[in-house]
Design a protein around this motif. Sequence first.
Motif, mmCIF file in Angstrom:
data_model
loop_
_atom_site.group_PDB
_atom_site.id
_atom_site.type_symbol
_atom_site.label_atom_id
_atom_site.label_comp_id
_atom_site.label_asym_id
_atom_site.label_seq_id
_atom_site.Cartn_x
_atom_site.Cartn_y
_atom_site.Cartn_z
ATOM 1 N N ASP A 177 -1.109 17.674 2.555
ATOM 2 C CA ASP A 177 -1.989 18.624 1.889
ATOM 3 C C ASP A 177 -1.360 19.291 0.677
ATOM 4 O O ASP A 177 -2.014 20.083 0.006
ATOM 5 N N GLU A 178 -0.084 18.984 0.395
ATOM 6 C CA GLU A 178 0.579 19.631 -0.737
ATOM 7 C C GLU A 178 -0.069 19.216 -2.057
ATOM 8 O O GLU A 178 -0.522 18.085 -2.222
ATOM 9 N N LYS A 179 -0.077 20.150 -3.000
ATOM 10 C CA LYS A 179 -0.523 19.864 -4.355
ATOM 11 C C LYS A 179 0.708 19.652 -5.217
ATOM 12 O O LYS A 179 1.556 20.544 -5.324
ATOM 13 N N LYS A 181 2.607 17.158 -8.645
ATOM 14 C CA LYS A 181 2.511 16.220 -9.743
ATOM 15 C C LYS A 181 3.859 15.536 -9.901
ATOM 16 O O LYS A 181 4.882 16.193 -10.117
ATOM 17 N N GLU A 218 -3.510 12.506 -5.251
ATOM 18 C CA GLU A 218 -3.668 12.742 -6.692
ATOM 19 C C GLU A 218 -2.389 13.278 -7.321
ATOM 20 O O GLU A 218 -2.416 13.978 -8.339
ATOM 21 N N ALA A 219 -1.239 12.924 -6.723
ATOM 22 C CA ALA A 219 0.051 13.316 -7.281
ATOM 23 C C ALA A 219 0.474 12.378 -8.402
ATOM 24 O O ALA A 219 1.325 12.730 -9.223
ATOM 25 N N ARG A 391 -0.855 22.219 -11.184
ATOM 26 C CA ARG A 391 0.048 21.462 -10.317
ATOM 27 C C ARG A 391 1.437 21.422 -10.916
ATOM 28 O O ARG A 391 2.440 21.538 -10.223
#
Length: 406
Positions: A177-179, A181, A218-219, A391
Amino acid sequence: PSPWSSRRRGRRSAMVLRGESEEERLRNDAAARNRMMDHMRAVEEAEARGETGDRGAWKWAIRKRIWDHMEANDIAAAPRPVHHRIPNFVGAELTASQVEQLPEFRRAKCVKVNPDRPQAPVRLATLRAGKLLLVPQPRLRTGFFSVLDPTKIDPSLYSLAVTQQGVVRFGEPVDLDEKMKIDLIVIGSVAVDAASGCRLGKGEGFAELEYGMLRLMEAIDDDTPVVTCIHDCQLVDDIPVDRMLCHDVPVDIICTPTRTIRLQPLLPKPKGIYWDKLSPQKLGSIRILQKLKAKLERDLGEQLPSGPDEILPPTAVRSGKGDGKQGKGKGKGRGKAAPQAEEVFAHSAASSQAPGGKGMRKGEQARWVRKADAGAHSVPEERAASGSEQRARRWRPKAAPADASG
């Protein structure tokens, strides 16, 4: 709460070291070759029955050729034998120097690097450059990823921090669940085609699974550069593009001890996890994948498919852990291997049963990228940029100490 909390999940590894003579190393090497031959024979037989999944015998023939060549010519470095591994090699530290010169590396704030031995110099260079380092759990056995923040580690301990034990000690776990980039991905390989960017790993598919999960989070996206660090002898020209699969990850840049090669990959990058390609055997052995699949099935309200059965490859005998000077050839890679050590790890086993693949409607898309994939392109450009910046800010490290590069 901070996304990089100090929580720890799973059990830490216990390590036992013992010396290994040259006779034992050669015996282990012969045993590895025998395991390889047995596995290739089993894959060929299963392939004839249509039961191999995606692990074709042709891939194993290329891997064996590379592993055998590196061992026979003392290009291999500890841990040896290199069969069934991302092989370590003489001059691996020179590939890190090539990576450091990349504009993509210099711009990056967060770099994901595989946990294998030949990429340890790249992991070290990442911390010394003041960048966040993301390292997957080996074989995803005890979790997902760990992040190492160089501002929270004494620079004198960087070399320890990039080892498997160091990642356990200094890393902070990352959940699905981490956001985040990620600006650059560095992966190991057994063989890479310098014309097409097609690569072969050690045959277990973890680089592809890690990449797919990061796409789901979406990283990363299509523009995130993928770099591989290999010896020049691992460059090949016989990986057929038309036999690669949708989940295979092509590389954009190859760094060897002698050169950097930039490519225009002929394969598209994977968009997520292709559940219809993931065997029940592989799913059943990785707890984090079971967790991800269960979550997606709850969100979608239906079961995702399951791939065909496969014969999982044998894993490497854990040998060669020592002071970092063992097993390397001298001069141009022809030296005699020094005594080595063997490590035995004790881990908690993931015993969960793999979810079934029933319930998917015929003709329905077999993978899940994200629920709103079709609408993702309609997000206003300003809003998309804002989310990306948020992010990036969340992951931006604090200013590194003045002596952090030492």
